[in-house]
Design an enzyme around this catalytic site. Sequence first.
Site, mmCIF file in Angstrom:
data_model
loop_
_atom_site.group_PDB
_atom_site.id
_atom_site.type_symbol
_atom_site.label_atom_id
_atom_site.label_comp_id
_atom_site.label_asym_id
_atom_site.label_seq_id
_atom_site.Cartn_x
_atom_site.Cartn_y
_atom_site.Cartn_z
ATOM 1 N N GLN A 123 14.408 1.759 -3.050
ATOM 2 C CA GLN A 123 13.007 1.460 -3.327
ATOM 3 C C GLN A 123 12.536 2.347 -4.482
ATOM 4 O OE1 GLN A 123 14.252 2.964 -0.656
ATOM 5 N NE2 GLN A 123 12.757 4.181 0.470
ATOM 6 N N TYR B 250 -5.715 4.009 5.438
ATOM 7 C CA TYR B 250 -5.826 4.465 4.043
ATOM 8 C C TYR B 250 -5.940 3.273 3.093
ATOM 9 C CZ TYR B 250 -4.748 7.124 -0.212
ATOM 10 O OH TYR B 250 -4.788 7.715 -1.467
ATOM 11 N N GLY C 292 17.341 3.919 -0.140
ATOM 12 C CA GLY C 292 17.062 4.772 -1.287
ATOM 13 C C GLY C 292 16.900 4.011 -2.587
ATOM 14 N N VAL D 278 8.158 13.601 -3.590
ATOM 15 C CA VAL D 278 8.497 14.657 -4.547
ATOM 16 C C VAL D 278 8.519 16.018 -3.860
ATOM 17 C CG1 VAL D 278 7.774 15.866 -6.633
ATOM 18 C CG2 VAL D 278 7.651 13.378 -6.544
#
Length: 322
Positions: free
Chosen positions: A215, A151, A213, A194
């Site tokens: 980042q 990607y 957690g 999300v």
Amino acid sequence: MPTRNHYRKTWLVTGGAGFIGSHLCERLLEAGHGVLCVDNYLTGSRDNIAHLLDHPHFEVMRHDVTFPLFVEVDGIYNLACPASPIHYQRDPVQTTKTSVHGAINMLGLAKRLNVPILQASTSEVYGDPEVHPQPEDYWGHVNPIGTRACYDEGKRCAETLFFDYHREHNLEIKVARIFNTYGPRMHPNDGRVVSNFIVQALKGEAITLYGDGEQSRSFCYVDDLVKGLIRLMNTTAETTGPINLGNPGEFTMRELASAVLKETGSSSALVEHPLPADDPRQRQPDIGEAASRLDWRPSVALSDGLVPTVGYFRDLVERGLA
């Protein structure tokens, strides 16, 4: 901000049945234009565009952009490509082909028709950044042989192709580097943070935190993002980009989890898991170029954008679709 005269045009939107693509199709139709939506439904869904199917100026075509396309349009938004790690790592060769062959085919179409073309690039071109926040003149810090490279490098190569077509053929191009975007019509199982947090919270499952957690990411509501894409396309030919489009508000994953728990009313626990390979520690756009060149700034705060987003996923969970 200089813009073109507006009249009814027909816009080709590749990846038009996807999360962002479907919102873009909707907004273009609302502006009085025609839309040709092209999608192979690998990650997009007809459900995302079902409410548009009866619109007199909306057409849908099932097509894979890795193959040439011969249509007549006034401009092209090239959004076709899986955009979440779960989806783009499932078939990494196809992901790279979609970014590279797809760009070549869409650029060839734009060249034949002599129409402007916009590339939906990504903040992933910056990799795990050593510069924070990330401006457009930062070249990035990307692992070219990692599991995310299909990607990251695919999108970087697509940008190269766009600028080479611009230099060699004087083709009018626009390149938008899209940062984390959220809102209704996100795929419930796409692995993005999300949607992951919201679905886990609504189901009463433990919320998965990768690493410690701490980042960070910046989250742009989809309506703001689409406005930015349209403004970029409507600028005069001199504005090529790349231009960052995203919300500069920065949140740690723990802060996002807290906001999701508050909006859902969930009491889900937080559980830490190992950080995936090459996962960026920080991500925040410098949107100075978008502000000055497009007169664009996001207006939807995370707390406000989570309301309709949670509502969308709540409906999916209640219907057993997530």
